[in-house]
Design a protein around this motif. Structure first.
Motif, PDB file in Angstrom:
ATOM      1  N   VAL A 291       0.692  -1.154   0.207  1.00 25.46           N
ATOM      2  CA  VAL A 291       0.062   0.003  -0.148  1.00 25.46           C
ATOM      3  C   VAL A 291       0.919   1.165  -0.007  1.00 25.46           C
ATOM      4  N   ALA A 292       0.853   2.142  -1.010  1.00 20.62           N
ATOM      5  CA  ALA A 292       1.658   3.339  -1.108  1.00 20.62           C
ATOM      6  C   ALA A 292       1.398   4.376  -0.073  1.00 20.62           C
ATOM      7  N   ALA A 293       2.326   4.961   0.236  1.00 21.30           N
ATOM      8  CA  ALA A 293       2.453   5.770   1.490  1.00 21.30           C
ATOM      9  C   ALA A 293       1.472   7.132   1.250  1.00 21.30           C
ATOM     10  N   THR A 294       1.396   7.243  -0.101  1.00 23.92           N
ATOM     11  CA  THR A 294       0.421   8.381  -0.323  1.00 23.92           C
ATOM     12  C   THR A 294      -1.077   7.981  -0.247  1.00 23.92           C
ATOM     13  N   GLY A 310       8.247  10.198   5.547  1.00 21.17           N
ATOM     14  CA  GLY A 310       9.664  10.766   5.540  1.00 21.17           C
ATOM     15  C   GLY A 310       9.624  12.035   5.977  1.00 21.17           C
ATOM     16  N   SER A 311      10.610  12.879   5.337  1.00 24.04           N
ATOM     17  CA  SER A 311      10.715  14.286   5.820  1.00 24.04           C
ATOM     18  C   SER A 311       9.927  15.172   5.451  1.00 24.04           C
ATOM     19  N   ALA A 312       9.477  16.118   6.143  1.00 21.56           N
ATOM     20  CA  ALA A 312       8.370  17.164   5.865  1.00 21.56           C
ATOM     21  C   ALA A 312       9.085  18.386   5.144  1.00 21.56           C
ATOM     22  N   SER A 315       8.586  20.685   0.644  1.00 18.98           N
ATOM     23  CA  SER A 315       7.762  21.540  -0.011  1.00 18.98           C
ATOM     24  C   SER A 315       6.375  20.792  -0.095  1.00 18.98           C
ATOM     25  N   GLY A 316       6.180  19.897   0.938  1.00 24.00           N
ATOM     26  CA  GLY A 316       4.803  19.027   0.898  1.00 24.00           C
ATOM     27  C   GLY A 316       4.832  17.961  -0.097  1.00 24.00           C
ATOM     28  N   LYS A 317       5.966  17.612  -0.654  1.00 20.40           N
ATOM     29  CA  LYS A 317       6.140  16.504  -1.652  1.00 20.40           C
ATOM     30  C   LYS A 317       6.287  15.253  -0.959  1.00 20.40           C
ATOM     31  N   VAL A 318       5.754  14.147  -1.501  1.00 21.44           N
ATOM     32  CA  VAL A 318       6.392  12.870  -0.665  1.00 21.44           C
ATOM     33  C   VAL A 318       7.115  12.296  -1.955  1.00 21.44           C
ATOM     34  N   LYS A 319       8.419  12.000  -1.640  1.00 24.50           N
ATOM     35  CA  LYS A 319       9.347  11.631  -2.395  1.00 24.50           C
ATOM     36  C   LYS A 319      10.033  10.487  -1.898  1.00 24.50           C
ATOM     37  N   PRO A 320      10.936   9.743  -2.726  1.00 21.01           N
ATOM     38  CA  PRO A 320      11.430   8.476  -2.323  1.00 21.01           C
ATOM     39  C   PRO A 320      12.476   8.761  -1.086  1.00 21.01           C
ATOM     40  N   SER A 332       9.728  -0.745  -3.214  1.00 13.83           N
ATOM     41  CA  SER A 332       8.632  -0.839  -2.714  1.00 13.83           C
ATOM     42  C   SER A 332       8.455  -0.721  -1.334  1.00 13.83           C
ATOM     43  N   GLU A 333       9.332  -1.207  -0.589  1.00 14.96           N
ATOM     44  CA  GLU A 333       9.054  -1.302   0.834  1.00 14.96           C
ATOM     45  C   GLU A 333       9.242   0.313   1.236  1.00 14.96           C
ATOM     46  N   ALA A 334      10.383   1.078   0.698  1.00 12.87           N
ATOM     47  CA  ALA A 334      10.421   2.438   1.164  1.00 12.87           C
ATOM     48  C   ALA A 334       8.993   3.465   0.655  1.00 12.87           C
ATOM     49  N   ALA A 335       8.475   2.850  -0.401  1.00 15.77           N
ATOM     50  CA  ALA A 335       7.364   3.783  -0.801  1.00 15.77           C
ATOM     51  C   ALA A 335       5.999   3.290  -0.178  1.00 15.77           C
ATOM     52  N   SER A 336       6.075   2.278   0.797  1.00 16.54           N
ATOM     53  CA  SER A 336       5.058   2.018   1.595  1.00 16.54           C
ATOM     54  C   SER A 336       5.272   2.398   3.190  1.00 16.54           C
ATOM     55  N   ALA A 337       6.120   3.284   3.455  1.00 17.06           N
ATOM     56  CA  ALA A 337       6.600   3.337   4.992  1.00 17.06           C
ATOM     57  C   ALA A 337       6.008   4.827   5.168  1.00 17.06           C
ATOM     58  N   LEU A 338       5.469   5.036   6.387  1.00 22.19           N
ATOM     59  CA  LEU A 338       5.044   6.090   7.085  1.00 22.19           C
ATOM     60  C   LEU A 338       5.868   6.341   8.558  1.00 22.19           C
ATOM     61  N   ARG A 339       6.154   7.569   8.686  1.00 15.68           N
ATOM     62  CA  ARG A 339       6.502   7.984   9.807  1.00 15.68           C
ATOM     63  C   ARG A 339       5.678   8.597  11.102  1.00 15.68           C
ATOM     64  N   ILE A 340       5.469   7.737  12.072  1.00  9.34           N
ATOM     65  CA  ILE A 340       4.580   8.361  13.251  1.00  9.34           C
ATOM     66  C   ILE A 340       5.386   8.754  14.108  1.00  9.34           C
TER      67      ILE A 340
END
Length: 376
Positions: A291-294, A310-312, A315-320, A332-340
């Motif tokens: 499941v994509a992070a976006t 990842g980092s905020a 400029s509000g963009k979600v990048k690898p 794919s693993e990195a693209a599905s990761a969230l930071r809480i």
């Protein structure tokens, strides 16, 4: 927004009431801290008080604090003003370090996200030119704490100076600049309950340092420009509270650990980056396989839960994530990761809200959950 849950404290944490009050007091006054009359001296006193409290937070002296316009400026100023052409950085540094100079030598990290000390030693030994080593104290995406004192020990044998980006660590773990042994330490107010747009460079006495801004004698000639007295006062007040509240970090670690346990119960295939090593007590980086992070971010936002990917600071963009890639994560693993990231306003109910919303999303969208759903 009243019922919303904010779990993005590593991006910025809510301002402490004490910081707001300190800023309001300054804003109701008048005077330039560089003026010699009564009004100016009153402002200078506020700056000096803040300088002392920020220094105390990291075990430094007030005279060694240089206020800046934020953590990014602080990092750029050190890397460009330390007088060393050869710069060596870890692979997981913040972009304000990675992009501050051209041609930096990059040191790899382990699968846990810890700098490879043997690789650092070999890279430093490969050149006779004394360099500057820049290694963060704790990573902003995973929370993984770096062995900075060991980095300093290795750097000293090669005649290198050491910079430590402590922006994410300050206020979450105890920091003693003398014990770390670093030459430069950088901070940002809004990560610990102060205002945005204020940071600091902390200098070991006698180290080389060239001002990044010229044109005035402010900050003892080390950073020209009229001081942001209100922001600095807020920084100082937040630093005082942060120092007093360090004991509450253990409670955040309990909430974080329970959250990760509960997620693992629902999703045994969920991956926690850096979970096997020492981390900040408030930070978790979790991948929901397939499941994509976006997608997760949007769904959680609709459920009233704010986290990040990842980092905020983009400029509000979600990048690898270069951090997760450096740790060996697949695309794919990195693209599905969230930071809480938890903070001083976080409650057990907030964490429970996140776990519930994340679990619902996992059951609906994760490929791994479908066989169990079909069998039921």
């Amino acid at each position: 927004m009243i019922d919303s849950v904010y779990l993005d404290h590593n991006a910025t944490t809510p301002m402490r009431p004490q910081a707001i009050a300190a800023m309001a007091e300054v804003m109701h006054a008048v005077g330039n801290a560089s003026s010699v009359h009564t009004f100016g001296r009153a402002m200078r006193a506020r700056v000096d008080r803040a300088r002392a409290t920020v220094a105390t937070l990291v075990g430094a002296k007030a005279a060694d604090i240089v206020f800046t316009g934020g953590g990014t400026e602080a990092n750029n100023t050190v890397l460009q003003g330390a007088g060393r052409r050869r710069v060596v950085i870890s692979a997981i540094e913040h972009d304000s370090v990675r992009l501050a100079t051209d041609g930096a030598v990059v040191v790899p990290v382990t699968a846990d996200g810890v700098i490879d000390l043997d690789a650092l030693s070999h890279l430093l030994a490969a050149s006779s030119e004394p360099g500057l080593v820049s290694v963060m104290l704790a990573n902003n995406e995973t929370g993984v704490i770096q062995p900075v004192a060991d980095v300093v020990r290795i750097a000293r044998t090669a005649g290198a100076l050491v910079h430590c980006d402590a922006v994410q660590a300050a206020g979450k773990i105890a920091i003693d600049m003398t014990a770390l042994g670093v030459d430069y330490l950088t901070l940002s107010a809004h990560k610990l309950g102060g205002p945005q747009g204020v940071g600091a460079v902390v200098l070991r006495p006698g180290v080389p340092f060239t001002a990044g801004q010229r044109g005035g004698g402010q900050e003892r000639g080390r950073r020209a420009g009229t001081e942001n007295t209100a922001g600095i006062a807020g920084f100082g007040a937040a630093a005082t509270v942060a120092a007093e509240a360090l004991s509450s970090s253990a409670a955040l670690a309990v909430l974080r650990d329970k959250m990760e346990h509960d997620l693992a119960q629902v999703a045994p295939d969920a991956q926690i980056f850096g979970g096997g090593t020492s981390r900040l007590p408030n930070t978790s980086c979790v991948a929901m396989p397939g499941v994509a992070a976006t997608t997760q971010l949007m769904a959680l936002d609709l459920a009233g839960v704010a986290v990040s990917a990842g980092s905020a600071c983009s400029s509000g963009k979600v990048k690898p994530s270069h951090v997760l890639a450096a740790m060996g994560a697949t695309e794919s693993e990195a693209a599905s990761a969230l930071r809480i990231s938890l903070g001083w306003t976080t409650t057990a109910d907030h964490v429970g809200r996140f776990v519930g919303a994340w679990s619902d999303l996992y059951r609906r969208l994760s490929p791994a959950s479908r066989p169990a759903t079909a069998a039921a």
